[in-house]
Scaffold this motif. Sequence first.
Motif, PDB file in Angstrom:
ATOM      1  N   ASN A 133      60.559  14.907   1.423  1.00 28.96           N
ATOM      2  CA  ASN A 133      59.213  15.198   1.865  1.00 28.96           C
ATOM      3  C   ASN A 133      59.181  15.626   3.326  1.00 28.96           C
ATOM      4  O   ASN A 133      60.107  15.346   4.102  1.00 28.96           O
ATOM      5  N   LEU A 134      58.115  16.310   3.671  1.00 30.68           N
ATOM      6  CA  LEU A 134      57.824  16.697   5.051  1.00 30.68           C
ATOM      7  C   LEU A 134      56.835  15.700   5.627  1.00 30.68           C
ATOM      8  O   LEU A 134      55.932  15.225   4.933  1.00 30.68           O
ATOM      9  N   ARG A 135      56.990  15.390   6.901  1.00 29.60           N
ATOM     10  CA  ARG A 135      56.059  14.464   7.536  1.00 29.60           C
ATOM     11  C   ARG A 135      55.579  15.026   8.865  1.00 29.60           C
ATOM     12  O   ARG A 135      56.280  15.785   9.540  1.00 29.60           O
ATOM     13  N   MET A 136      54.374  14.611   9.231  1.00 26.97           N
ATOM     14  CA  MET A 136      53.775  15.028  10.499  1.00 26.97           C
ATOM     15  C   MET A 136      53.024  13.830  11.068  1.00 26.97           C
ATOM     16  O   MET A 136      52.383  13.082  10.323  1.00 26.97           O
ATOM     17  N   GLN A 137      53.121  13.654  12.373  1.00 25.29           N
ATOM     18  CA  GLN A 137      52.442  12.524  12.996  1.00 25.29           C
ATOM     19  C   GLN A 137      51.944  12.888  14.383  1.00 25.29           C
ATOM     20  O   GLN A 137      52.472  13.791  15.044  1.00 25.29           O
ATOM     21  N   TYR A 138      50.917  12.170  14.806  1.00 26.05           N
ATOM     22  CA  TYR A 138      50.413  12.274  16.176  1.00 26.05           C
ATOM     23  C   TYR A 138      50.055  10.873  16.628  1.00 26.05           C
ATOM     24  O   TYR A 138      49.290  10.170  15.952  1.00 26.05           O
ATOM     25  N   ILE A 139      50.603  10.431  17.738  1.00 29.03           N
ATOM     26  CA  ILE A 139      50.389   9.067  18.237  1.00 29.03           C
ATOM     27  C   ILE A 139      49.866   9.139  19.657  1.00 29.03           C
ATOM     28  O   ILE A 139      50.439   9.824  20.523  1.00 29.03           O
ATOM     29  N   GLU A 140      48.790   8.410  19.901  1.00 24.60           N
ATOM     30  CA  GLU A 140      48.194   8.342  21.238  1.00 24.60           C
ATOM     31  C   GLU A 140      47.718   6.912  21.463  1.00 24.60           C
ATOM     32  O   GLU A 140      46.704   6.483  20.910  1.00 24.60           O
ATOM     33  N   GLY A 141      48.477   6.147  22.260  1.00 21.30           N
ATOM     34  CA  GLY A 141      48.134   4.754  22.492  1.00 21.30           C
ATOM     35  C   GLY A 141      48.187   3.951  21.210  1.00 21.30           C
ATOM     36  O   GLY A 141      49.187   3.984  20.488  1.00 21.30           O
ATOM     37  N   TYR A 171      56.734   9.597  -6.128  1.00 19.22           N
ATOM     38  CA  TYR A 171      55.616  10.402  -6.610  1.00 19.22           C
ATOM     39  C   TYR A 171      55.584  11.738  -5.880  1.00 19.22           C
ATOM     40  O   TYR A 171      55.984  11.830  -4.716  1.00 19.22           O
ATOM     41  N   PHE A 172      55.041  12.753  -6.561  1.00 21.42           N
ATOM     42  CA  PHE A 172      54.854  14.053  -5.916  1.00 21.42           C
ATOM     43  C   PHE A 172      53.388  14.214  -5.541  1.00 21.42           C
ATOM     44  O   PHE A 172      52.496  14.108  -6.390  1.00 21.42           O
ATOM     45  N   GLY A 173      53.149  14.481  -4.251  1.00 19.79           N
ATOM     46  CA  GLY A 173      51.788  14.661  -3.772  1.00 19.79           C
ATOM     47  C   GLY A 173      51.749  14.454  -2.274  1.00 19.79           C
ATOM     48  O   GLY A 173      52.726  14.703  -1.561  1.00 19.79           O
ATOM     49  N   TRP A 174      50.608  13.990  -1.774  1.00 21.61           N
ATOM     50  CA  TRP A 174      50.464  13.779  -0.340  1.00 21.61           C
ATOM     51  C   TRP A 174      49.970  12.372  -0.044  1.00 21.61           C
ATOM     52  O   TRP A 174      49.337  11.717  -0.866  1.00 21.61           O
ATOM     53  N   TYR A 175      50.281  11.943   1.171  1.00 15.68           N
ATOM     54  CA  TYR A 175      49.866  10.633   1.676  1.00 15.68           C
ATOM     55  C   TYR A 175      49.450  10.805   3.123  1.00 15.68           C
ATOM     56  O   TYR A 175      50.094  11.547   3.891  1.00 15.68           O
ATOM     57  N   SER A 176      48.390  10.144   3.548  1.00 11.07           N
ATOM     58  CA  SER A 176      47.951  10.211   4.944  1.00 11.07           C
ATOM     59  C   SER A 176      47.491   8.845   5.417  1.00 11.07           C
ATOM     60  O   SER A 176      47.077   7.995   4.618  1.00 11.07           O
ATOM     61  N   ARG A 177      47.575   8.652   6.729  1.00  9.01           N
ATOM     62  CA  ARG A 177      47.180   7.382   7.328  1.00  9.01           C
ATOM     63  C   ARG A 177      46.559   7.612   8.691  1.00  9.01           C
ATOM     64  O   ARG A 177      47.132   8.312   9.539  1.00  9.01           O
ATOM     65  N   LEU A 178      45.387   7.053   8.917  1.00 10.98           N
ATOM     66  CA  LEU A 178      44.733   7.039  10.216  1.00 10.98           C
ATOM     67  C   LEU A 178      44.655   5.596  10.682  1.00 10.98           C
ATOM     68  O   LEU A 178      44.253   4.714   9.921  1.00 10.98           O
ATOM     69  N   ALA A 179      45.046   5.348  11.924  1.00  4.94           N
ATOM     70  CA  ALA A 179      45.024   3.988  12.461  1.00  4.94           C
ATOM     71  C   ALA A 179      44.360   3.993  13.827  1.00  4.94           C
ATOM     72  O   ALA A 179      44.574   4.899  14.642  1.00  4.94           O
ATOM     73  N   PHE A 180      43.558   2.971  14.062  1.00  5.59           N
ATOM     74  CA  PHE A 180      42.904   2.785  15.355  1.00  5.59           C
ATOM     75  C   PHE A 180      42.827   1.294  15.633  1.00  5.59           C
ATOM     76  O   PHE A 180      42.063   0.577  14.987  1.00  5.59           O
ATOM     77  N   GLY A 181      43.661   0.821  16.538  1.00  5.23           N
ATOM     78  CA  GLY A 181      43.685  -0.601  16.839  1.00  5.23           C
ATOM     79  C   GLY A 181      44.078  -1.408  15.613  1.00  5.23           C
ATOM     80  O   GLY A 181      45.120  -1.164  15.004  1.00  5.23           O
ATOM     81  N   LYS A 182      43.216  -2.329  15.207  1.00  4.45           N
ATOM     82  CA  LYS A 182      43.512  -3.203  14.076  1.00  4.45           C
ATOM     83  C   LYS A 182      43.088  -2.615  12.734  1.00  4.45           C
ATOM     84  O   LYS A 182      43.332  -3.213  11.691  1.00  4.45           O
ATOM     85  N   ASP A 219      42.548   3.311   0.889  1.00  2.00           N
ATOM     86  CA  ASP A 219      42.922   1.944   1.255  1.00  2.00           C
ATOM     87  C   ASP A 219      42.473   1.681   2.690  1.00  2.00           C
ATOM     88  O   ASP A 219      42.952   2.321   3.626  1.00  2.00           O
ATOM     89  N   LEU A 220      41.521   0.759   2.876  1.00  2.00           N
ATOM     90  CA  LEU A 220      41.012   0.399   4.205  1.00  2.00           C
ATOM     91  C   LEU A 220      41.462  -1.013   4.543  1.00  2.00           C
ATOM     92  O   LEU A 220      41.256  -1.938   3.744  1.00  2.00           O
ATOM     93  N   ARG A 221      42.055  -1.192   5.741  1.00  2.00           N
ATOM     94  CA  ARG A 221      42.595  -2.496   6.127  1.00  2.00           C
ATOM     95  C   ARG A 221      42.208  -2.872   7.557  1.00  2.00           C
ATOM     96  O   ARG A 221      42.069  -2.013   8.426  1.00  2.00           O
ATOM     97  N   TRP A 222      42.064  -4.176   7.744  1.00  2.00           N
ATOM     98  CA  TRP A 222      41.938  -4.761   9.086  1.00  2.00           C
ATOM     99  C   TRP A 222      43.005  -5.841   9.210  1.00  2.00           C
ATOM    100  O   TRP A 222      43.082  -6.748   8.381  1.00  2.00           O
ATOM    101  N   ASN A 223      43.837  -5.717  10.246  1.00  2.00           N
ATOM    102  CA  ASN A 223      44.901  -6.687  10.484  1.00  2.00           C
ATOM    103  C   ASN A 223      44.686  -7.364  11.825  1.00  2.00           C
ATOM    104  O   ASN A 223      44.597  -6.680  12.862  1.00  2.00           O
ATOM    105  N   GLY A 224      44.622  -8.684  11.814  1.00  2.00           N
ATOM    106  CA  GLY A 224      44.484  -9.439  13.042  1.00  2.00           C
ATOM    107  C   GLY A 224      45.470 -10.587  13.083  1.00  2.00           C
ATOM    108  O   GLY A 224      46.158 -10.877  12.094  1.00  2.00           O
ATOM    109  N   ALA A 225      45.527 -11.258  14.206  1.00  2.00           N
ATOM    110  CA  ALA A 225      46.457 -12.376  14.340  1.00  2.00           C
ATOM    111  C   ALA A 225      46.121 -13.507  13.382  1.00  2.00           C
ATOM    112  O   ALA A 225      47.005 -14.253  12.952  1.00  2.00           O
TER     113      ALA A 225
END
Length: 445
Positions: A133-141, A171-182, A219-225
């Motif tokens: 697969n091909l992957r692409m990412q952008y990370i800022e803080g 699987y054949f297809g696409w996957y994406s993930r957006l993350a902001f803090g927790k 899939d929406l998640r919140w992760n905390g201590a």
Amino acid sequence: MDIRYGLLVVILPLVAQATDITLQPEGVGGGGLSPIGSFFKQSEIDISSKNYWKALNEEESGEKRIHNAWGQGATVAFHSGDIAGIFGVDATWNYVIKLGATDYFNSRGVLYSSGPESKKSNAAGFNKFGQRNLRMQYIEGDSSAKVRWGWLPLKDIGVISDSSRLSVTTYFGWYSRLAFGKFSLQGARVTKSMSRSSPDSEHFLTNDKKTIRALSSLDLRWNGAAGEIRYALGESSDYLSRHIFQASIKPTPMLTLKSQVYLTRALSHYREMPETRKDFDRRAQHFTIEARSTSPLWQTRWAASYTRAAKKSGVGTYPFHMSKNSRGTFNGMAKAGNDYNRDREAVLSGLVGYKLTPALTAGITGSIGRFSYQSVPVVTGEINAFTRWVMHQPSSKVLSLLAMVGPGWSYQALNGKTPKLADGHPIRAKSFASELILEYKFKGL
């Protein structure tokens, strides 16, 4: 068995240990490398070998059946560096050799079935590029965006998951993930799959073997201590829709409490199927609560679960997967093959493990379930002893051994999970399961 296949069990770990093929990165952020140069210089190649034996002796059909499969696998995984910190590729090659099999071997998910029937003469090894697969990412803080496209594994992404034996379901297809803090939001849409025990690309199918266009999920998640909250939803096109709610809290550093809710609804193509092909009529639900405790020497895990999956023509079941040729997300303890998911079935599950040495753990795990059919109580269960030995070596080398063995008790079935009755009682069916995994990993740096 050809003697050279048996020798491979010993030779592969030695080759992996003796061959240093890791390409070393030159500093964080590229260390002055050009954008293209980082693609190669920061690449990693991981080698692993796994010997897998899995067997089951059961009599649920009314006759004694032995399901036995034994294979040796090797995996080479390539993970490239990122061009300009953004673009990269992943590829994994799997090679599996058949070491032994009986009839009904295909239920173990270890070896490839080269024919339409699960006869031992059809058991075979295989090789494939399972992941590419091909992957692409952008990370800022503490924010990031990631996208992958191609053949890829999906572990608990929404309602879709994978499974591993000598290779991993992809699987054949696409996957994406957006993350902001927790917080994080993940999504996937896939149209084909390759099984953990096959090199074949296959469409998703209904229970009556009609093609499903795609599986889609969010899939929406919140992760905390102090814990985690997760909500997932997904659909196998016009067949099933599903919602998953999961939450966990940590009252103390050593104690984790969890709850899980799985809700599944029949869509048009499912409702049009013949009654004999349905797992349930219109809706199915599964509920689980769990407590997990860890200490330097002990680990314990206890769970209680309950299923509702009404079916007029027999005992209904909650389907773990969204279609044939796919794997569904399910993190409860009440899952062993297709058991502990029957309508109105209450299940208690437990695990106790003790660390005998820093590398060796031993323990017992088991489940017991109860439901009623035509006002007749039916009890099923199993208990297994297990041991796991893990030895870490220099240069990120890991050698591990897992063994599990134990009996079970169930009942003979008419079709699906509906019991056969004699004199008002279910006809008992005993079983005995065993599993042995020897794995060696050489991880690149």
